[in-house]
Design a protein around this motif. Structure first.
Motif, PDB file in Angstrom:
ATOM      1  N   ASP A 265       0.851  -1.186   0.000  1.00  0.00           N
ATOM      2  CA  ASP A 265       0.000   0.000   0.000  1.00  0.00           C
ATOM      3  C   ASP A 265       0.887   1.237   0.000  1.00  0.00           C
ATOM      4  OD1 ASP A 265      -1.835   1.995   0.337  1.00  0.00           O
ATOM      5  OD2 ASP A 265      -2.471   1.409   2.343  1.00  0.00           O
ATOM      6  N   LEU A 266       0.858   1.994  -1.095  1.00  0.00           N
ATOM      7  CA  LEU A 266       1.713   3.174  -1.229  1.00  0.00           C
ATOM      8  C   LEU A 266       1.401   4.218  -0.157  1.00  0.00           C
ATOM      9  CD1 LEU A 266       3.904   4.650  -2.817  1.00  0.00           C
ATOM     10  CD2 LEU A 266       2.127   5.521  -4.353  1.00  0.00           C
ATOM     11  N   VAL A 267       0.127   4.349   0.201  1.00  0.00           N
ATOM     12  CA  VAL A 267      -0.256   5.334   1.219  1.00  0.00           C
ATOM     13  C   VAL A 267       0.350   4.957   2.565  1.00  0.00           C
ATOM     14  CG1 VAL A 267      -2.176   6.380   2.473  1.00  0.00           C
ATOM     15  CG2 VAL A 267      -2.373   5.958   0.004  1.00  0.00           C
ATOM     16  N   ASP A 295      -6.241   3.982   0.120  1.00  0.00           N
ATOM     17  CA  ASP A 295      -5.085   3.126  -0.130  1.00  0.00           C
ATOM     18  C   ASP A 295      -4.841   3.074  -1.637  1.00  0.00           C
ATOM     19  OD1 ASP A 295      -7.589   1.100   0.409  1.00  0.00           O
ATOM     20  OD2 ASP A 295      -6.346   0.458  -1.296  1.00  0.00           O
ATOM     21  N   ILE A 296      -3.593   2.823  -1.987  1.00  0.00           N
ATOM     22  CA  ILE A 296      -3.190   2.703  -3.396  1.00  0.00           C
ATOM     23  C   ILE A 296      -2.272   1.497  -3.495  1.00  0.00           C
ATOM     24  CG2 ILE A 296      -1.965   3.758  -5.324  1.00  0.00           C
ATOM     25  CD1 ILE A 296      -2.674   6.488  -4.161  1.00  0.00           C
ATOM     26  N   ASP A 301       8.998  -3.120  -2.943  1.00  0.00           N
ATOM     27  CA  ASP A 301       9.732  -3.546  -1.758  1.00  0.00           C
ATOM     28  C   ASP A 301       9.499  -2.440  -0.731  1.00  0.00           C
ATOM     29  OD1 ASP A 301      11.743  -3.791   0.233  1.00  0.00           O
ATOM     30  OD2 ASP A 301      12.977  -5.002  -1.117  1.00  0.00           O
ATOM     31  N   SER A 302       8.626  -2.675   0.214  1.00  0.00           N
ATOM     32  CA  SER A 302       8.192  -1.614   1.137  1.00  0.00           C
ATOM     33  C   SER A 302       9.359  -0.984   1.876  1.00  0.00           C
ATOM     34  CB  SER A 302       7.183  -2.179   2.142  1.00  0.00           C
ATOM     35  OG  SER A 302       6.050  -2.682   1.478  1.00  0.00           O
ATOM     36  N   ARG A 303      10.309  -1.797   2.298  1.00  0.00           N
ATOM     37  CA  ARG A 303      11.442  -1.265   3.059  1.00  0.00           C
ATOM     38  C   ARG A 303      12.303  -0.349   2.202  1.00  0.00           C
ATOM     39  NH1 ARG A 303      16.735  -3.173   4.152  1.00  0.00           N
ATOM     40  NH2 ARG A 303      16.343  -4.947   2.761  1.00  0.00           N
ATOM     41  N   ARG A 304      12.606  -0.792   0.972  1.00  0.00           N
ATOM     42  CA  ARG A 304      13.434   0.027   0.083  1.00  0.00           C
ATOM     43  C   ARG A 304      12.712   1.325  -0.307  1.00  0.00           C
ATOM     44  NH1 ARG A 304      18.302  -1.739   0.976  1.00  0.00           N
ATOM     45  NH2 ARG A 304      18.817  -3.800   0.156  1.00  0.00           N
ATOM     46  N   LEU A 305      11.436   1.216  -0.640  1.00  0.00           N
ATOM     47  CA  LEU A 305      10.705   2.398  -1.076  1.00  0.00           C
ATOM     48  C   LEU A 305      10.566   3.402   0.070  1.00  0.00           C
ATOM     49  CD1 LEU A 305       9.256   3.802  -3.364  1.00  0.00           C
ATOM     50  CD2 LEU A 305       7.175   2.569  -2.753  1.00  0.00           C
ATOM     51  N   ARG A 306      10.304   2.903   1.279  1.00  0.00           N
ATOM     52  CA  ARG A 306      10.210   3.808   2.434  1.00  0.00           C
ATOM     53  C   ARG A 306      11.552   4.513   2.647  1.00  0.00           C
ATOM     54  NH1 ARG A 306       9.430   0.393   6.196  1.00  0.00           N
ATOM     55  NH2 ARG A 306      11.317   0.607   7.451  1.00  0.00           N
ATOM     56  N   HIS A 307      12.643   3.768   2.477  1.00  0.00           N
ATOM     57  CA  HIS A 307      13.984   4.344   2.625  1.00  0.00           C
ATOM     58  C   HIS A 307      14.170   5.520   1.655  1.00  0.00           C
ATOM     59  CE1 HIS A 307      18.326   3.941   3.745  1.00  0.00           C
ATOM     60  NE2 HIS A 307      18.484   4.510   2.567  1.00  0.00           N
ATOM     61  N   ALA A 308      13.731   5.337   0.406  1.00  0.00           N
ATOM     62  CA  ALA A 308      13.873   6.403  -0.596  1.00  0.00           C
ATOM     63  C   ALA A 308      13.030   7.622  -0.218  1.00  0.00           C
ATOM     64  CB  ALA A 308      13.464   5.876  -1.968  1.00  0.00           C
ATOM     65  N   LEU A 309      11.804   7.397   0.229  1.00  0.00           N
ATOM     66  CA  LEU A 309      10.933   8.518   0.599  1.00  0.00           C
ATOM     67  C   LEU A 309      11.468   9.253   1.823  1.00  0.00           C
ATOM     68  CD1 LEU A 309       7.412   6.898   0.020  1.00  0.00           C
ATOM     69  CD2 LEU A 309       8.640   8.492  -1.460  1.00  0.00           C
ATOM     70  N   ALA A 336       1.716   7.675  -7.421  1.00  0.00           N
ATOM     71  CA  ALA A 336       2.783   8.669  -7.310  1.00  0.00           C
ATOM     72  C   ALA A 336       2.787   9.301  -5.925  1.00  0.00           C
ATOM     73  CB  ALA A 336       2.624   9.746  -8.377  1.00  0.00           C
ATOM     74  N   VAL A 337       3.972   9.758  -5.524  1.00  0.00           N
ATOM     75  CA  VAL A 337       4.140  10.523  -4.290  1.00  0.00           C
ATOM     76  C   VAL A 337       4.833  11.824  -4.659  1.00  0.00           C
ATOM     77  CG1 VAL A 337       5.135  10.607  -1.974  1.00  0.00           C
ATOM     78  CG2 VAL A 337       4.368   8.417  -2.919  1.00  0.00           C
ATOM     79  N   GLU A 338       4.254  12.925  -4.224  1.00  0.00           N
ATOM     80  CA  GLU A 338       4.812  14.244  -4.510  1.00  0.00           C
ATOM     81  C   GLU A 338       5.156  14.915  -3.190  1.00  0.00           C
ATOM     82  OE1 GLU A 338       3.375  16.521  -8.111  1.00  0.00           O
ATOM     83  OE2 GLU A 338       2.588  17.782  -6.476  1.00  0.00           O
TER      84      GLU A 338
END
Length: 413
Positions: A265-267, A295-296, A301-309, A336-338
Motif C-alpha cells: 500500500d503506497l499510502v 489506499d493505493i 519492496d516496502s522497506r526500500r521504497l520507504r527508505h527512498a521517501l 505517485a508521491v509528490e
C-alpha cells in the motif's frame, strides 16, 4: 523541372548526418549570418581553383535544405533541396557532371538555371561517409557550358573524400572533448565527495574521542557523564548511517542489493516514511501535511521504497527554514508521491545533476547542510528498481517539488 530523387537509404543517411552533428551550426543560423568553417572553406576555394570554376561549394544535403559548409562565388548559406543539383548527386556514388543545364530535362526549368546565377555547368562528387552514406558533395558550377578533364574530376573526388573524413574527425574530436570534460567533472565530484565524506566521518569521530577523553579523565557527575554518553551514541549512529549509505550505494551499483517486491500500500508506506522523517527532524518544528486517498496498491519492496521517501523528506526538512512547510501528496493513476517544500531550492542547472553520484548543489555547501552526496543517487536507483521515475522541479513560489511515479500494479489473477 523534374522531381528531385530520393536516395534509397535516406532515413539512414539523415541519421548519420545528425549522429555526426554536421548540421547543428548550419541549422542554427539565419541566411547571411553563418560562420563558414575554415577547413571546408579552403576545400571550396581549392575546388574552384583546380576546376577553373567561378562557383564552388562544400555542401550537406539535409531533410529539406542544402547547407554550405564552405563556398566561393556565392553569398548564400544554402538552398532549398528541391532546387539543389547536389540532391541528385547523393543518389549515386560517382561524380555527376551536367555539361549544359539548359538541355538537361532535370534542370532546364530550375530557377538557378533560368534566373541568377544562370547556372549552365555543374559537377559534383558525393561526400560518402565511412559507413557508406552520401552526406553531401564537393561541387563546382559555371555560367557557361563546359566539361572537366580527368584530373579535375579526380580532384573533386579526392576533396569529397577528404571532406567526409573531416566531418568524422570533427565528431571524434567533439566526443574526445566531451569525454575529457566528463572525466574532469568526475574528478571534481570525487574530490568533493572525499572532502564531504571526510567531514561526515571525521566530525563525529572527533566528537566521540573528545567526549570519551573527558569521561576517562574522570571527575564528572553521573548526569553529565550520562549526557556525554548520549552524545557519543548519537555520533556513533551518525557514523553507521553514513557507512550504511555508502554500502547501499555500492550494492545498488553492483546490482547485488536485496530487492523483494510484492503487493503493498503506497499510502501506508508514505505515512510510515513521514513519521520516520518527522521524528528525525522534530527539533525544526516543520508543518507537515499528508494528502492521500484510502489506499493505493503498488508492487514494491516496502522497506526500500520507504527508505527512498525518507531520504526525500529529510532533504525537504534540511533545506527548509525552521518552521517551514512540507506537503506530501499521494495520488493514483499512475501511483505517485509528490513532496513539496518552501526551502532554498536549487538552480535549473543543478536540478539536472542532483541525482548524480556524489554531486552536491552549491546551495548545500552555502547552507552547511550535511550529507555525503549519495542520498538522491540512492533514491533514483531504488525508484528505478521499481520500474519508476523520480523528477525534481522548482516550485513557482519557491522551494522544490520532487515527484516519484511508480508503474501500475499488474492485475490480480
Amino acid at each position: 523541372m523534374a522531381e528531385v530523387p530520393m536516395p534509397s537509404d535516406e532515413a539512414e543517411r539523415l541519421r548519420e548526418l545528425y549522429d555526426l552533428r554536421a548540421l547543428e551550426a548550419a541549422e542554427g543560423v539565419e541566411d547571411g549570418e553563418v560562420v563558414l568553417e575554415p577547413d571546408f572553406q579552403a576545400m571550396a576555394e581549392l575546388a574552384a581553383y583546380v576546376c577553373r570554376a567561378p562557383i564552388a561549394l562544400v555542401s550537406l544535403v539535409g531533410r529539406d535544405r542544402q547547407y554550405f559548409k564552405g563556398r566561393t562565388g556565392v553569398v548564400w548559406t544554402g538552398t532549398d533541396r528541391q532546387i539543389s543539383f547536389c540532391a541528385h548527386t547523393i543518389c549515386g556514388r560517382s561524380l555527376l557532371e551536367v555539361h549544359d543545364a539548359r538541355t538537361d530535362p532535370r534542370f532546364r526549368d530550375n530557377i538557378l538555371v533560368t534566373g541568377e546565377p544562370h547556372v549552365r555547368f555543374y559537377a559534383g562528387a558525393p561526400m560518402v561517409s565511412s559507413r557508406g552514406y552520401a552526406l553531401g558533395t564537393v561541387c563546382v558550377l559555371d555560367t557557361r557550358p563546359r566539361r572537366l578533364n580527368e584530373q579535375q574530376r579526380q580532384a573533386l573526388h579526392t576533396l569529397a573524400r577528404e571532406a567526409a573524413v573531416l566531418l568524422e574527425t570533427h565528431r571524434s574530436a567533439r566526443l574526445a572533448e566531451e569525454a575529457l570534460r566528463h572525466l574532469r567533472e568526475m574528478e571534481d565530484l570525487k574530490r568533493n565527495f572525499l572532502t564531504g565524506i571526510n567531514h561526515e566521518l571525521r566530525t563525529p569521530l572527533t566528537s566521540i574521542r573528545s567526549y570519551l577523553q573527558l569521561i576517562l579523565d574522570g571527575g564528572l557527575d553521573r548526569e553529565t557523564e550520562h549526557g556525554f554518553l548520549k552524545v557519543i551514541e548519537r555520533n556513533g549512529d551518525r557514523l553507521l548511517d553514513v557507512l550504511d549509505e555508502l554500502l547501499l550505494l555500492a550494492s545498488l551499483n553492483a546490482r547485488t542489493a536485496v530487492f523483494e517486491p510484492g503487493p503493498a500500500d503506497l499510502v501506508a508506506i508514505t505515512r510510515l516514511a513521514v513519521e520516520e522523517a518527522c521524528a528525525k527532524a522534530s527539533h525544526r518544528e516543520h508543518t507537515v501535511t499528508v494528502e492521500a486517498p484510502g489506499d493505493i496498491e503498488v508492487r514494491a519492496d516496502s522497506r526500500r521504497l520507504r527508505h527512498a521517501l525518507v531520504h526525500l523528506l529529510d532533504n525537504a526538512f534540511k533545506f527548509s527554514p525552521p518552521g517551514g512547510r512540507v506537503d506530501v501528496v499521494v495520488t493514483a493513476g499512475p501511483p505517485a508521491v509528490e513532496i513539496r517544500d518552501n526551502g532554498i531550492g536549487v538552480t535549473e542547472e543543478d536540478i539536472e545533476r542532483v541525482f548524480e553520484s556524489f554531486y552536491r548543489a552549491p546551495e548545500a555547501d552555502e547552507h552547511a547542510a550535511g550529507g555525503s552526496g549519495v542520498g538522491l543517487t540512492i533514491v533514483k536507483k531504488i525508484v528505478q528498481l521499481h520500474g519508476g521515475i523520480v523528477r525534481m522541479e522548482r516550485n513557482p513560489g519557491g522551494g522544490i517539488c520532487v515527484r516519484v511515479v511508480l508503474p501500475e500494479p499488474p492485475p490480480r489473477a
